[in-house]
Design a protein around this motif. Structure first.
Motif, mmCIF file in Angstrom:
data_model
loop_
_atom_site.group_PDB
_atom_site.id
_atom_site.type_symbol
_atom_site.label_atom_id
_atom_site.label_comp_id
_atom_site.label_asym_id
_atom_site.label_seq_id
_atom_site.Cartn_x
_atom_site.Cartn_y
_atom_site.Cartn_z
ATOM 1 N N HIS A 1 51.083 50.659 74.705
ATOM 2 C CA HIS A 1 52.492 50.333 74.534
ATOM 3 C C HIS A 1 52.579 48.843 74.228
ATOM 4 C CE1 HIS A 1 56.436 52.079 74.845
ATOM 5 N NE2 HIS A 1 56.867 51.062 75.550
ATOM 6 N N LEU A 2 52.842 48.501 72.979
ATOM 7 C CA LEU A 2 52.806 47.095 72.570
ATOM 8 C C LEU A 2 54.100 46.706 71.862
ATOM 9 C CD1 LEU A 2 49.247 46.921 70.910
ATOM 10 C CD2 LEU A 2 49.846 46.311 73.262
ATOM 11 N N SER A 3 54.435 45.414 71.973
ATOM 12 C CA SER A 3 55.489 44.892 71.114
ATOM 13 C C SER A 3 54.902 44.681 69.723
ATOM 14 C CB SER A 3 56.021 43.564 71.658
ATOM 15 O OG SER A 3 55.020 42.577 71.572
ATOM 16 N N MET A 4 55.771 44.532 68.723
ATOM 17 C CA MET A 4 55.254 44.281 67.386
ATOM 18 C C MET A 4 54.472 42.966 67.349
ATOM 19 S SD MET A 4 57.121 44.086 63.663
ATOM 20 C CE MET A 4 57.652 45.795 63.589
ATOM 21 N N GLN A 5 54.921 41.967 68.108
ATOM 22 C CA GLN A 5 54.169 40.706 68.225
ATOM 23 C C GLN A 5 52.735 40.967 68.681
ATOM 24 O OE1 GLN A 5 56.562 38.825 71.266
ATOM 25 N NE2 GLN A 5 57.118 37.147 69.888
ATOM 26 N N GLN A 6 52.627 41.714 69.764
ATOM 27 C CA GLN A 6 51.299 41.985 70.329
ATOM 28 C C GLN A 6 50.453 42.810 69.370
ATOM 29 O OE1 GLN A 6 52.947 43.845 73.825
ATOM 30 N NE2 GLN A 6 52.401 42.114 75.149
ATOM 31 N N ALA A 7 51.101 43.764 68.697
ATOM 32 C CA ALA A 7 50.365 44.621 67.770
ATOM 33 C C ALA A 7 49.802 43.805 66.607
ATOM 34 C CB ALA A 7 51.291 45.730 67.249
ATOM 35 N N LEU A 8 50.608 42.886 66.085
ATOM 36 C CA LEU A 8 50.140 42.039 64.974
ATOM 37 C C LEU A 8 49.027 41.110 65.448
ATOM 38 C CD1 LEU A 8 53.662 41.227 63.496
ATOM 39 C CD2 LEU A 8 51.850 42.503 62.312
ATOM 40 N N ASN A 9 49.188 40.585 66.663
ATOM 41 C CA ASN A 9 48.164 39.721 67.234
ATOM 42 C C ASN A 9 46.836 40.458 67.374
ATOM 43 O OD1 ASN A 9 46.832 38.672 70.030
ATOM 44 N ND2 ASN A 9 47.772 36.966 68.926
ATOM 45 N N CYS B 1 50.019 27.750 63.416
ATOM 46 C CA CYS B 1 49.267 28.981 63.699
ATOM 47 C C CYS B 1 48.088 28.746 64.636
ATOM 48 C CB CYS B 1 48.734 29.595 62.398
ATOM 49 S SG CYS B 1 49.991 30.468 61.461
ATOM 50 N N GLY B 2 47.605 27.517 64.703
ATOM 51 C CA GLY B 2 46.390 27.231 65.465
ATOM 52 C C GLY B 2 46.658 26.959 66.932
ATOM 53 N N ARG B 3 46.871 25.698 67.277
ATOM 54 C CA ARG B 3 46.965 25.311 68.676
ATOM 55 C C ARG B 3 48.156 25.971 69.364
ATOM 56 N NH1 ARG B 3 47.493 19.111 70.675
ATOM 57 N NH2 ARG B 3 49.592 19.493 69.884
ATOM 58 N N LEU B 4 49.290 25.997 68.691
ATOM 59 C CA LEU B 4 50.492 26.556 69.314
ATOM 60 C C LEU B 4 50.437 28.077 69.395
ATOM 61 C CD1 LEU B 4 53.449 25.784 70.294
ATOM 62 C CD2 LEU B 4 54.172 26.492 68.006
ATOM 63 N N GLY B 5 49.746 28.708 68.444
ATOM 64 C CA GLY B 5 49.708 30.172 68.428
ATOM 65 C C GLY B 5 50.860 30.791 67.658
ATOM 66 N N GLY B 6 51.501 29.988 66.807
ATOM 67 C CA GLY B 6 52.586 30.520 65.970
ATOM 68 C C GLY B 6 53.924 30.414 66.663
ATOM 69 N N VAL B 7 54.986 30.187 65.903
ATOM 70 C CA VAL B 7 56.310 30.063 66.529
ATOM 71 C C VAL B 7 56.761 31.396 67.121
ATOM 72 C CG1 VAL B 7 57.099 28.104 65.149
ATOM 73 C CG2 VAL B 7 57.502 30.416 64.335
ATOM 74 N N PHE B 8 56.190 32.496 66.663
ATOM 75 C CA PHE B 8 56.519 33.801 67.246
ATOM 76 C C PHE B 8 55.339 34.380 68.029
ATOM 77 C CE2 PHE B 8 59.547 33.644 63.654
ATOM 78 C CZ PHE B 8 60.722 33.780 64.379
ATOM 79 N N ARG B 9 54.339 33.547 68.345
ATOM 80 C CA ARG B 9 53.180 33.942 69.179
ATOM 81 C C ARG B 9 52.285 34.982 68.499
ATOM 82 N NH1 ARG B 9 53.401 29.913 71.300
ATOM 83 N NH2 ARG B 9 51.809 30.563 72.740
ATOM 84 N N ILE B 10 52.387 35.135 67.194
ATOM 85 C CA ILE B 10 51.588 36.162 66.523
ATOM 86 C C ILE B 10 50.108 35.766 66.509
ATOM 87 C CG2 ILE B 10 51.321 37.533 64.404
ATOM 88 C CD1 ILE B 10 54.038 37.879 65.815
ATOM 89 N N ASP C 1 48.734 33.832 68.827
ATOM 90 C CA ASP C 1 48.467 33.337 70.178
ATOM 91 C C ASP C 1 47.035 33.649 70.616
ATOM 92 O OD1 ASP C 1 49.144 32.118 72.567
ATOM 93 O OD2 ASP C 1 49.846 33.983 73.481
ATOM 94 N N GLY C 2 46.318 32.625 71.033
ATOM 95 C CA GLY C 2 44.981 32.827 71.593
ATOM 96 C C GLY C 2 43.880 33.017 70.560
ATOM 97 N N LEU C 3 44.225 33.114 69.299
ATOM 98 C CA LEU C 3 43.200 33.420 68.294
ATOM 99 C C LEU C 3 42.321 32.206 68.000
ATOM 100 C CD1 LEU C 3 45.253 35.647 65.794
ATOM 101 C CD2 LEU C 3 43.735 36.367 67.642
ATOM 102 N N GLN C 4 42.907 31.007 68.039
ATOM 103 C CA GLN C 4 42.078 29.818 67.807
ATOM 104 C C GLN C 4 41.076 29.633 68.941
ATOM 105 O OE1 GLN C 4 43.587 25.582 68.072
ATOM 106 N NE2 GLN C 4 43.122 25.639 65.875
ATOM 107 N N ALA C 5 41.531 29.845 70.177
ATOM 108 C CA ALA C 5 40.625 29.704 71.314
ATOM 109 C C ALA C 5 39.472 30.698 71.215
ATOM 110 C CB ALA C 5 41.395 29.913 72.623
ATOM 111 N N LYS C 6 39.754 31.901 70.717
ATOM 112 C CA LYS C 6 38.730 32.936 70.667
ATOM 113 C C LYS C 6 37.820 32.802 69.451
ATOM 114 C CE LYS C 6 38.087 37.942 70.824
ATOM 115 N NZ LYS C 6 38.732 39.247 71.024
#
Lengths: 109, 343
Positions: B20-28, B48-57, B59-64
């Motif tokens: 069960h995901l939000s569209m944000q989470q699904a895109l992420n 898109c990098g440090r902040l993780g996108g203004v809509f969090r899409i 999020d966490g991808l740069q760290a990973k």
């Protein structure tokens, strides 16, 4: 829940650091957007920094008297996952309202 | 690349198949999967990098995945898309983001004259596997340039494909599908639906090409895409109270348009209304109406109606509800079709 870090912003005029004078919020506080967070002093002036967003303060960096460089973490917020982006609001999912009624004789030819 | 994609999907079996995901989470999750499966993939854009996108899409991808593969760009859309051209020529698979629909205008030259044509111009030697993510459409009370619907502009450009998901499941699978294509795809994310949660079958995306019937019905077809699909589903429920059985067709692909799906649906219901947020004149509704008319002319009971935004710049904030097709305007469109009599 997600954590969002607010680094010390560029305060203009080529300033690269600021000294914390007084914290106006504490960890655990729920703050609104534009609510003053902290009073800092630069080599030009003392000023209050408004919060860039609503959220719960979970960490603050720098005790009064300590100096923080521009770009270093100042405040960390905790925000719900369904929080709005930096621009705009989360649309409300209201129950659908109608004023128009359909009337039709359907000829099933 | 396909093999590693399969391996990633198999690894996901350890988790629930349906999440069960939000569209944000699904895109992420989709971006995470693509970055994991394909080392040539790069994700970049403003914040898109440090902040993780203004809509969090992102999020966490740069760290990973590291800041060489997920990174911030300057505030310069022409540069973001120009760089995508060069990266694609060098063998990378760029997934750039234009932060908001209205910010795509400065990059039109790079999109139209380079990304859309390079494969053609080079006789297939320089394909452009670019997936351009564009948070699109209105509905979040944002200022100018943050609520526009550019699908007709993009769809008019030979060489581009255009797609818009309407829910979390499609968002996850269509983004992965778009990223796997050799052609440039404009991926229009309905930003007013980012927070809406829904079931996502992580393993089985279903059929990803073409349109999708989201609600079957007998009397009339509502054709929509993006955020308007959810509104049309609401309208269909209300129409049912009045004894009208409405089918809702989510077009999904706006270029190429699934003409056969239109013919199948309207061939059955014999009535159609197209709904979009974009302005009326030369909007995609005209193209849809023509495809329906050409294929179903003999059986149509009424001319195809369009319920759309107005021929004005997208209004900000409080006027938004007057601009975006609302429930009553769509119901009135349905009523006009139902009332029509020949001769």
């Amino acid at each position: 829940m997600a954590e969002i870090s607010f680094p010390l912003p560029d305060l203009g005029e080529g300033l690269i650091e600021a000294t914390v004078l007084d914290w106006l919020v504490s960890p655990g506080d729920q703050v609104e957007r534009n609510q003053p967070l902290v009073e800092v002093e630069t080599s030009k002036s003392a000023l209050e920094l408004p919060s860039p967003q609503a959220g719960k303060v979970i960490r603050i960096h720098g005790a009064p008297g300590e100096t923080i460089n521009v770009g270093e973490p100042l405040v960390v917020f905790e925000v719900p996952d369904n929080t709005a982006g930096i621009v705009g609001t989360v649309p409300k999912d209201d129950a659908p309202k109608r004023r128009v009624r359909l009337s039709a004789v359907l000829d099933e030819d | 690349m396909l093999e590693s994609t399969t391996a990633t999907l198999d690894a996901a079996v350890e988790y629930a198949e349906v999440e069960h995901l939000s569209m944000q989470q699904a895109l992420n999750r989709a971006l995470d999967d693509v970055l994991t499966a394909d080392p040539k993939t790069l994700v970049f854009g403003e914040d898109c990098g440090r902040l993780g996108g203004v809509f969090r899409i992102t999020d966490g991808l740069q760290a990973k995945h590291g800041d060489a593969r997920v990174f911030d760009t300057p505030l310069a859309e022409s540069g973001i898309l120009g760089m995508s051209v060069g990266l694609a020529m060098a063998g990378f698979h760029p997934i750039p983001e234009v932060q908001f629909d209205g910010f795509a205008y400065p990059a039109i030259n790079q999109i139209v004259c380079q990304i859309a044509r390079m494969n053609y111009r080079s006789r297939g030697k320089l394909p452009m596997p670019v997936t351009l993510r564009v948070p699109s459409f209105g509905g979040i009370r944002a200022p100018e340039h943050h609520g526009e619907s550019l699908e007709a502009l993009f769809a008019h450009v030979p060489g581009l494909k255009v797609v818009s998901p309407s829910d979390a499941h499609d968002a996850y699978h269509l983004l992965k599908y778009a990223a796997s294509r050799p052609d440039p795809v404009i991926f229009m994310e309905p930003k007013s639906r980012y927070w809406q949660k829904g079931p996502v079958d992580m393993r089985d995306g279903g059929t990803l090409s073409g349109a999708r019937i989201v609600r079957p019905g007998r009397h009339l077809t509502l054709v929509a895409w993006g955020a308007m699909v959810a509104r049309c589903l609401q309208v269909a429920e209300l129409a049912a109270e009045d004894g009208i059985d409405v089918e809702v067709l989510d077009l999904r692909w706006l270029k190429p348009i699934d003409a056969e799906a239109l013919a199948r649906s309207v061939g059955k219901t014999r009535r159609a209304v197209v709904v979009h947020e974009a302005p009326l004149t030369s909007g995609l509704g005209a193209e849809v109406a023509q495809l329906i008319t050409q294929q179903c002319f003999d059986t149509l009971k009424a001319p195809v109606e369009r319920v759309t935004g107005f021929d004005v710049p997208y209004p900000s904030g409080d006027l938004e509800d007057e601009y975006i097709p609302n429930i009553d305007r769509i119901l009135l469109g349905i009523q006009r079709v139902l009332e029509y009599r020949r001769g």
